[in-house]
Scaffold this motif. Structure first.
Motif, PDB file in Angstrom:
ATOM      1  N   CYS A   1       0.846  -1.194   0.000  1.00 12.68           N
ATOM      2  CA  CYS A   1       0.000   0.000   0.000  1.00 12.68           C
ATOM      3  C   CYS A   1       0.879   1.239   0.000  1.00 12.68           C
TER       4      CYS A   1
ATOM      5  N   HIS B   1       0.252   4.181   0.885  1.00  9.09           N
ATOM      6  CA  HIS B   1       0.077   5.121   1.994  1.00  9.09           C
ATOM      7  C   HIS B   1       1.053   4.849   3.144  1.00  9.09           C
ATOM      8  N   GLY B   2       1.481   3.605   3.276  1.00 11.51           N
ATOM      9  CA  GLY B   2       2.564   3.288   4.220  1.00 11.51           C
ATOM     10  C   GLY B   2       2.325   3.725   5.653  1.00 11.51           C
ATOM     11  N   CYS B   3       1.127   3.563   6.161  1.00 11.85           N
ATOM     12  CA  CYS B   3       0.850   3.987   7.554  1.00 11.85           C
ATOM     13  C   CYS B   3       1.801   3.258   8.508  1.00 11.85           C
TER      14      CYS B   3
ATOM     15  N   PHE C   1       1.605   2.542  11.651  1.00 11.74           N
ATOM     16  CA  PHE C   1       1.027   1.606  12.627  1.00 11.74           C
ATOM     17  C   PHE C   1       0.431   0.382  11.942  1.00 11.74           C
ATOM     18  N   CYS C   2       0.377   0.367  10.605  1.00 12.94           N
ATOM     19  CA  CYS C   2      -0.430  -0.607   9.844  1.00 12.94           C
ATOM     20  C   CYS C   2      -0.139  -2.061  10.247  1.00 12.94           C
TER      21      CYS C   2
ATOM     22  N   VAL D   1      -1.098  -4.691   8.410  1.00 15.06           N
ATOM     23  CA  VAL D   1      -1.152  -5.578   7.242  1.00 15.06           C
ATOM     24  C   VAL D   1       0.158  -6.336   6.995  1.00 15.06           C
TER      25      VAL D   1
ATOM     26  N   TRP E   1       7.486  -1.194   4.205  1.00 12.13           N
ATOM     27  CA  TRP E   1       6.045  -0.921   4.056  1.00 12.13           C
ATOM     28  C   TRP E   1       5.823   0.517   3.566  1.00 12.13           C
TER      29      TRP E   1
ATOM     30  N   THR F   1      -6.654  -5.115   3.037  1.00 11.40           N
ATOM     31  CA  THR F   1      -5.192  -5.174   3.231  1.00 11.40           C
ATOM     32  C   THR F   1      -4.445  -4.160   2.359  1.00 11.40           C
ATOM     33  N   THR F   2      -5.166  -3.243   1.769  1.00 14.76           N
ATOM     34  CA  THR F   2      -4.554  -2.179   0.991  1.00 14.76           C
ATOM     35  C   THR F   2      -5.589  -1.065   0.852  1.00 14.76           C
ATOM     36  N   ASP F   3      -5.254  -0.003   0.123  1.00 14.52           N
ATOM     37  CA  ASP F   3      -6.223   1.074  -0.085  1.00 14.52           C
ATOM     38  C   ASP F   3      -6.668   1.058  -1.551  1.00 14.52           C
TER      39      ASP F   3
ATOM     40  N   ARG G   1      -8.250   6.265   2.585  1.00 17.22           N
ATOM     41  CA  ARG G   1      -7.714   7.507   3.155  1.00 17.22           C
ATOM     42  C   ARG G   1      -7.545   8.542   2.058  1.00 17.22           C
TER      43      ARG G   1
HETATM   44  S1  SF4 Z   1      -3.683  -0.662   4.309  1.00 23.49           S
HETATM   45 FE1  SF4 Z   1      -4.728   1.057   5.295  1.00 23.49          FE
HETATM   46  S2  SF4 Z   1      -3.682   1.299   7.271  1.00 23.49           S
HETATM   47 FE2  SF4 Z   1      -2.350   0.041   5.944  1.00 23.49          FE
HETATM   48  S3  SF4 Z   1      -1.001   1.508   4.929  1.00 23.49           S
HETATM   49 FE3  SF4 Z   1      -2.720   1.227   3.581  1.00 23.49          FE
HETATM   50  S4  SF4 Z   1      -4.159   2.854   4.117  1.00 23.49           S
HETATM   51 FE4  SF4 Z   1      -2.698   2.683   5.783  1.00 23.49          FE
END
Ligand code: SF4
Length: 414
Positions: free
Chosen positions: A47, A49-51, A53-54, A56, A94, A135-137, A182
């Motif tokens: 993903c 966005h690479g949060c 805390f994620c 996944v 990630w 598991t992704t955006d 997001r």
């Molecule tokens: S799957 Fe969701 S929480 Fe995980 S990095 Fe992507 S947007 Fe962020």
């Protein structure tokens, strides 16, 4: 794969975005205790966005590292070496990779038919919904520096895949759809959302309204204001919405959280899901690394031990519950997601032991132990069991009577 040299000479970041030989299909969801969906439709591995805390990487991608390394040219040599040295690049990198799946209309249709046959045998807390994505955006931008041609191909592929799969679910099934993103890119599909009526719920994850904290916890995702504008546009378009206040971060106190909930409440979401940060694999290290890069101090001491984490987690649940009552968030809208680890009485008593030592300089015995036992049996465990009960705690869905929820207010301390 490419090197993002703009990241600075000392830290040229390698990234990898591509299409891999896996098909986008509908699969049964692995979620437990979330009341989000029955099925998931994941369009990518990884993903953008690479949060930090994620969860996944631990639950999904690190298991696929070896297979992905076998796809020629996909995984940088440095990442492979990282794995040989005992680290998971799926976790440490990630946000630096996203591998879109292939689109095969026949395969998708087969999975849609299978899901339609299965849906009535699944717990009703999934609301018959297919979730984009778990598991992704579904609305990420894959930007390949110096290669606009491939950038366009990948982003068109992502867009077409999401749109076509939505159209097929709408036209060939009676399943519902839950979108979670997001990204404001979702606006491009509001035309399709509207054709679903009450069969679709659109949601955004908004953990904080502070752009500085957002850049620590959701480094490559659009900022909070862009998300709020997207919610506003969804409401204007007549799309049903929900919000995931997930995760609430340890760096913000009651007043910031109150402001966030007050702001989100104005959109009249069908559901306000909430959870604190749960500890998974390397997510604490990712959070700390990201904070260091940005020169910010995070309150990582709340993750120093399981007891510290429990105290933070229970504290966040209590605080959100209290604020929602104070702001008259309608009953049935708040939906809490306590992690399964919180259901351990042993863990709870260890947390109380830590608090007794810190706050009273004593062991957990006598009146303190009795009070802890009472709190566990009368308040904590009934509350957790309620949220973990798939028959009882079904999240609201438009067009359905809202479920009258358990009065948690009565059992939680103010
Ligand atoms: S799957 Fe969701 S929480 Fe995980 S990095 Fe992507 S947007 Fe962020």
């Amino acid at each position: 794969m490419y090197n993002d040299n703009n990241a600075g000479p000392a830290r040229a970041t390698q990234k990898s975005f591509d299409i891999i030989p896996s098909k986008t299909v509908i699969a049964e969801s692995n979620f437990q205790h979330k009341s989000l969906c029955c099925f998931s439709c994941n369009i990518a591995t990884g993903c953008c966005h690479g949060c930090s805390f994620c969860y996944v990487p631990e639950t999904a991608t690190i298991k696929q590292e070896a297979r992905l390394e076998n796809i020629l040219g996909l995984i940088p040599e440095a990442w492979k070496e990282e794995r040989l040295a005992g680290n998971h690049w799926g976790d440490t990198q990630w946000g630096n990779y996203s591998f879109l799946r292939e689109w095969d209309e026949d395969e998708f249709k087969k999975s849609l038919k299978a899901a339609s046959r299965k849906v009535d045998s699944l717990p009703s807390d999934g609301n018959r919904a297919v979730m984009f994505c778990t598991t992704t955006d579904p609305y990420q931008t894959l930007a390949i520096r110096g290669n606009p041609g491939k950038t366009t191909i990948l982003n068109s592929h992502r867009r077409n895949m999401v749109r076509r799969s939505l159209e097929m679910i709408r036209d060939f099934s009676d399943l519902n759809v839950r979108i979670l993103t997001r990204s404001p890119l979702a606006v491009e599909d509001f035309d399709i959302y509207k054709t679903f009526g009450d069969r679709l719920l659109f949601g955004m994850s908004i953990p904080t309204l502070d752009p500085h904290w957002s850049s620590v916890y959701e480094p490559h995702a659009p900022g909070p204001q862009a998300k709020l504008r997207t919610l506003e546009k969804a409401v204007e378009a007549g799309v049903n919405i929900y919000v995931a206040l997930a995760p609430t971060i340890p760096d913000e106190g009651e007043s910031e959280l109150r402001e966030t909930i007050r702001t989100l409440r104005k959109f009249n979401p069908v559901t306000l899901f909430h959870e604190p940060i749960n500890l998974r694999a390397e997510n604490l290290e990712r959070i700390e690394t990201r904070a260091r890069i940005l020169g910010r101090d995070v309150r990582s001491q709340v993750f120093q031990s399981r007891e510290n984490w429990r105290e933070y987690a229970f504290g966040q649940f209590d605080m959100v519950e209290r604020i929602c009552q104070e702001l008259s968030v309608p009953q049935g809208v708040l939906h809490q997601w306590p992690d399964k680890d919180l259901a351990s009485k042993g863990g709870f008593m260890k947390m109380k032991q830590m608090q007794a030592h810190r706050d009273h300089g004593s062991r957990l015995e006598g009146d303190l132990r009795e009070a802890a036992e009472r709190e566990w049996h009368n308040q904590r465990i009934p509350w957790i069991q309620y949220w973990h009960n798939t028959a009882e705690r079904i999240s609201a869905w438009p067009g359905k009577n809202r479920v009258v929820q358990h009065q948690t207010a009565e059992i939680l301390p103010a």
